[in-house]
Design a protein around this motif. Structure first.
Motif, short mmCIF file in Angstrom:
data_model
loop_
_atom_site.label_atom_id
_atom_site.label_comp_id
_atom_site.label_asym_id
_atom_site.label_seq_id
_atom_site.Cartn_x
_atom_site.Cartn_y
_atom_site.Cartn_z
N ASN B 154 0.84 -1.21 0.00
CA ASN B 154 0.00 0.00 0.00
C ASN B 154 0.87 1.25 0.00
O ASN B 154 1.83 1.35 0.76
CB ASN B 154 -0.92 0.01 1.22
N MET B 155 0.54 2.18 -0.88
CA MET B 155 1.36 3.38 -1.08
C MET B 155 0.58 4.65 -0.71
O MET B 155 -0.57 4.60 -0.32
CB MET B 155 1.80 3.46 -2.54
N TRP B 156 1.24 5.78 -0.87
CA TRP B 156 0.60 7.08 -0.68
C TRP B 156 1.17 8.05 -1.70
O TRP B 156 2.16 7.75 -2.36
CB TRP B 156 0.82 7.62 0.74
N MET B 157 0.56 9.18 -1.81
CA MET B 157 1.06 10.22 -2.72
C MET B 157 0.89 11.56 -2.02
O MET B 157 0.04 11.69 -1.13
CB MET B 157 0.25 10.17 -4.02
N SER B 158 1.71 12.52 -2.36
CA SER B 158 1.51 13.84 -1.73
C SER B 158 1.33 14.93 -2.78
O SER B 158 1.88 14.83 -3.88
CB SER B 158 2.68 14.18 -0.81
N GLU B 165 -4.39 9.30 -0.42
CA GLU B 165 -4.41 7.98 -1.04
C GLU B 165 -4.18 8.12 -2.55
O GLU B 165 -4.53 9.14 -3.15
CB GLU B 165 -5.75 7.30 -0.78
N THR B 166 -3.62 7.06 -3.13
CA THR B 166 -3.46 7.04 -4.59
C THR B 166 -3.93 5.67 -5.07
O THR B 166 -4.70 5.02 -4.36
CB THR B 166 -2.00 7.34 -5.00
N GLY B 167 -3.51 5.21 -6.22
CA GLY B 167 -4.02 3.96 -6.79
C GLY B 167 -4.21 2.84 -5.80
O GLY B 167 -5.32 2.38 -5.55
N ILE B 168 -3.10 2.37 -5.21
CA ILE B 168 -3.19 1.25 -4.27
C ILE B 168 -2.73 1.73 -2.90
O ILE B 168 -1.53 1.77 -2.62
CB ILE B 168 -2.36 0.05 -4.77
N SER B 169 -3.69 2.12 -2.06
CA SER B 169 -3.36 2.68 -0.75
C SER B 169 -4.10 2.01 0.39
O SER B 169 -3.93 2.41 1.54
CB SER B 169 -3.69 4.18 -0.70
N ASN B 170 -4.93 1.04 0.10
CA ASN B 170 -5.69 0.39 1.17
C ASN B 170 -5.93 -1.08 0.83
O ASN B 170 -5.64 -1.52 -0.29
CB ASN B 170 -7.03 1.12 1.38
#
Lengths: 292, 290
Positions: B154-158, B165-170
């Protein structure tokens, strides 16, 4: 002589009382920044007791520290010290005076006082200086003739959106200089607070010069007042070390990492001492950069 | 549960593999999350070097780890995984093939290859995820060849410093990714700090991942920054997270994706060792919570 390596007692005191002195001495500290409050900024309960109880309490603390070869390098008065009326101001002063007496019993050479963090009543900076000055004057008067010196600390003030810092009664290097000049106090550089308001602590140290007496050594990422270990956030510690060397800083190296310790304590209080041990090594590294 | 932390090649080159792995073992660590990169956008030279040399290098590293009593529990591939054209896509596949091969040579079954990570307001989540799915589908034969699993993280974006959250964040998006890619070579890796940053409840997300969760990137954060702190240093509810891991029968390592490089840069080997000791102690505390 090398500066002492110290740490603020606040969170430790809440959990361990005097015993924390033994534990901190064992992991390498030879100084304490004695807080007149525990974590959560609650004033020590002893101040609700009689004067003789207070004297006994702080004499015992002093003996425990002496027995461990630990000096009380500085103390920290309770806060907040915000007020609107003269009556409220008198009540604040009445709270601070016993804390000054305690500092004298502990044999501390310096006592740190926060400025007001009030936004209302600080419609302009002059008003803030005026209000804060009344407290400092009363404090100075009480310790006149002793070896204890008051040091004013730089404090960031937030507006209602929290992450926006605004000018408070004593936020920046120039503010500290004003108090030093006007009230004859020393300065306490809180490294993290400087970083938060966008001032390099090295710049603040150079501005303060010989007026810099004590420090609250801590780091953050420039976003929140994290109070984490030195070198682990965004502050350039080498630049600060160079500045301290230049101004001939002769004080101690006391960390104030209560923010980090409070978060750790929620899960495991003993782990605070593991972290304090690492912090001690970091402080020694910093001292080496300054004095080596 | 074995205790692990991440180190990458740059530290090995400075300290030496034998000494580094020995320090980790002495500090109380059982396993390593091995970073197969120099840093962000910095691939290792050996990943494009002669194959014989590459195989010898990672085979030797595995032997050194074994000798020092630590296992390579998982690896971390080069990142970022974004690509704008076919040339960049093909370069990534070549890079990841070497990364996957290295993972096998190191004796590990799991690698983390980041999903593509773009600003959701600019690209839209569907478009971002299509990029990830395409990349991951192309990796299936390589993963099968080397018998390695890619754990979807799971990633994040700023945007202007604000984490989102971005594409795959959860967990939902992680599980959807596995389904869309359609291969049992894809499992999940929960990154606790990232999940905290985007405001998700870590325990609940772990419970959703269930048996797909094979490895973890555990670290602490405060809300506004992905600073990869040691567990217990931040705002994570470790009791609930550990309870969730127990509930789902998580069998992987307690792997801390901390800041070994930061501590090394602060004070060389002495501070690196301090970091390892703090990680080992914090991990043991977390494991003992449930």
């Amino acid at each position: 002589m090398a500066g002492n390596i110290g740490i603020a007692t606040g969170v430790f005191w809440n959990e361990y009382g005097e015993e924390c002195i033994d534990k901190l001495a064992k992991i390498g500290y030879n100084a304490l920044d004695f807080s007149m409050f525990t974590d959560g900024h609650k004033r020590l309960k002893i101040f609700d007791e009689s004067l003789s109880d207070e004297e006994r309490y702080f004499s015992s603390v002093k003996n425990r520290a002496d027995g461990n070869g630990v000096t009380i390098a500085q103390t920290h008065l309770s806060f907040p010290i915000d007020y609107d009326t003269d009556r409220e101001r008198r009540a604040i002063v009445d709270k601070l005076l016993p804390e000054l007496d305690a500092s004298l019993i502990l044999g501390a050479p310096y006592v740190v006082i926060h400025p007001s963090r009030k936004l209302s009543g600080l419609g302009n900076f002059a008003e803030g200086v005026e209000n804060y000055g009344k407290i400092i004057t009363a404090v100075n008067e009480h310790i006149k003739g002793t070896n204890l010196q008051v040091c004013v600390e730089n404090i960031p003030i937030y507006n209602k959106y929290k992450y926006c810092r605004v000018q408070g009664a004593c936020t920046r290097a120039d503010d500290l200089i004003k108090y030093v000049g006007k009230f004859g106090v020393g300065a306490c550089l809180d490294t993290g607070h400087s970083h938060l308001v966008g001032e390099n602590p090295a710049y603040v140290a150079r501005k303060l010069g010989k007026n810099l007496k004590v420090m609250h050594i801590n780091d953050n990422y420039g976003i929140d007042d994290d109070h984490i270990m030195p070198y682990t956030g965004g502050i350039n510690w080498s630049q600060l070390a160079t500045a301290l060397k230049e101004i001939g800083y002769k004080g101690d190296y006391c960390a104030e990492i209560d923010g980090l310790l409070s978060r750790i304590k929620r899960t495991d209080r003993e782990f605070m001492f593991d972290v304090a041990s690492t912090n001690c090594k970091l402080l020694k590294k910093f001292r080496e950069e300054v004095e080596g | 549960m074995k205790i692990s932390t991440s180190v990458n090649n740059s530290i090995i080159e400075k300290v030496g593999a034998d000494k580094l792995f020995s320090m980790m073992n002495e500090a109380g660590l059982d396993a390593i999350d091995f970073g197969l990169l120099e840093g962000y956008k910095k691939p290792l030279e050996i990943m494009s070097g002669p194959e014989e040399e590459f195989v010898a290098y990672y085979t030797n590293l595995r032997e050194i780890a074994n000798r020092n009593g630590v296992e390579i529990g998982q690896t971390h591939a080069y990142f970022p995984s974004e690509y704008k054209d076919e040339e960049e896509f093909n370069w990534l596949i070549e890079q990841f093939e070497r990364n996957i091969h290295a993972t096998a040579l190191l004796g590990s079954k799991y690698i983390v290859i980041h999903p593509a990570n773009y600003r959701p307001d600019e690209y839209g989540n569907d478009r971002i995820n299509e990029k990830t799915y395409r990349l991951f589908k192309a990796l299936i034969p390589i993963l099968e060849k080397y018998d390695v699993y890619n754990a979807v993280e799971n990633m994040w974006m700023s945007r202007d410093g604000v984490i989102m959250e971005t594409g795959i964040s959860n967990a939902d998006e992680m599980l959807k990714c596995i389904e869309k890619v359609g291969s049992d070579r894809f499992v999940t890796c929960l990154d606790s700090g990232h999940m905290l940053n985007v405001g998700r409840n870590l325990g609940d997300e772990a419970r959703k991942l269930g048996k797909t969760l094979k490895i973890v990137h555990l670290h602490d954060n405060r809300w506004m920054r992905d600073s990869h702190e040691i567990p217990l240093f931040g705002e994570t509810d470790w009791v609930d997270l550990m309870r969730a891991l127990k509930e789902i029968g998580y069998e992987g390592n307690f792997n801390v994706e901390g800041s070994s490089a930061k501590f090394y840069n602060i004070g060389g080997e002495e501070m690196l060792y301090e970091f390892f000791k703090l990680v080992a102690k914090a991990s043991k505390i977390c494991i003992s919570l449930v």
